[in-house]
Design a protein around this motif. Structure first.
Motif, mmCIF file in Angstrom:
data_model
loop_
_atom_site.group_PDB
_atom_site.id
_atom_site.type_symbol
_atom_site.label_atom_id
_atom_site.label_comp_id
_atom_site.label_asym_id
_atom_site.label_seq_id
_atom_site.Cartn_x
_atom_site.Cartn_y
_atom_site.Cartn_z
ATOM 1 N N MET A 1 0.834 -1.211 0.000
ATOM 2 C CA MET A 1 0.000 0.000 0.000
ATOM 3 C C MET A 1 0.867 1.258 0.000
ATOM 4 O O MET A 1 0.466 2.281 -0.561
ATOM 5 N N GLU B 1 -3.099 5.737 3.149
ATOM 6 C CA GLU B 1 -2.207 4.876 2.382
ATOM 7 C C GLU B 1 -0.746 4.978 2.794
ATOM 8 O O GLU B 1 0.017 4.021 2.579
ATOM 9 N N SER C 1 -0.313 2.932 6.762
ATOM 10 C CA SER C 1 0.471 1.771 6.333
ATOM 11 C C SER C 1 1.732 1.624 7.171
ATOM 12 O O SER C 1 2.113 0.510 7.547
ATOM 13 N N LEU D 1 -7.780 2.836 6.140
ATOM 14 C CA LEU D 1 -7.455 2.014 4.970
ATOM 15 C C LEU D 1 -8.697 1.293 4.444
ATOM 16 O O LEU D 1 -8.898 1.188 3.236
ATOM 17 N N TYR E 1 -7.496 -5.745 -0.975
ATOM 18 C CA TYR E 1 -6.940 -4.939 0.119
ATOM 19 C C TYR E 1 -7.978 -4.738 1.221
ATOM 20 O O TYR E 1 -7.668 -4.793 2.403
#
Length: 137
Positions: free
Chosen positions: A29, A67, A71, A87, A113
């Protein structure tokens, strides 16, 4: 044959898998978040999907938060469940708003995802995380 049908995994395997899933998905990501961060920092003209009506710059900043920043938190295993929420929202927007009119193949990565980040929300970071170290104190 009996060994092949055994569905019980040791708890240690589950914790290692949570680590692998968390770190690899978040690292992947980052490859989406880093270019967005650079676009935001360069300060040029921004053309980004404005999903909340806040403006393209604010929408891009929210995507960067999810992101890139979230992450990194997932990689560290820090505030994992909380970091999963932005996310999840970002992947919902990507799959069902940004790619709403696209064929399923364009939505597929966002949906994959999404499932991974829902898994991190449900199961947490696992044993090998900063969350666990802080929990022990």
């Amino acid at each position: 044959m009996k060994q092949l049908l055994n569905t019980k995994f040791p708890t240690s395997v589950s914790h290692v898998w949570l680590l692998v899933l968390r770190v690899t998905s978040a690292a992947f990501m980052l490859t989406h978040g880093y270019p967005k961060l650079m676009t935001l920092l360069e300060g040029g003209e921004i053309a980004f999907y404005d999903f909340l009506g806040l403006g393209m710059t604010a929408s891009l900043a929210l995507a960067v938060l999810a992101e890139f920043i979230c992450s990194i938190l997932l990689i560290l295993g820090l505030a994992t469940r909380l970091a999963s929420i932005p996310l999840i929202i970002t992947m919902l927007v990507a799959a069902f708003a940004v790619h709403a009119d696209d064929p399923f193949g364009k939505k597929e990565f966002g949906l994959l995802y999404l499932l991974i980040f829902i898994t991190t929300l449900v199961f947490g970071a696992g044993k090998y995380s900063i969350d666990r170290l802080l929990e022990k104190k």
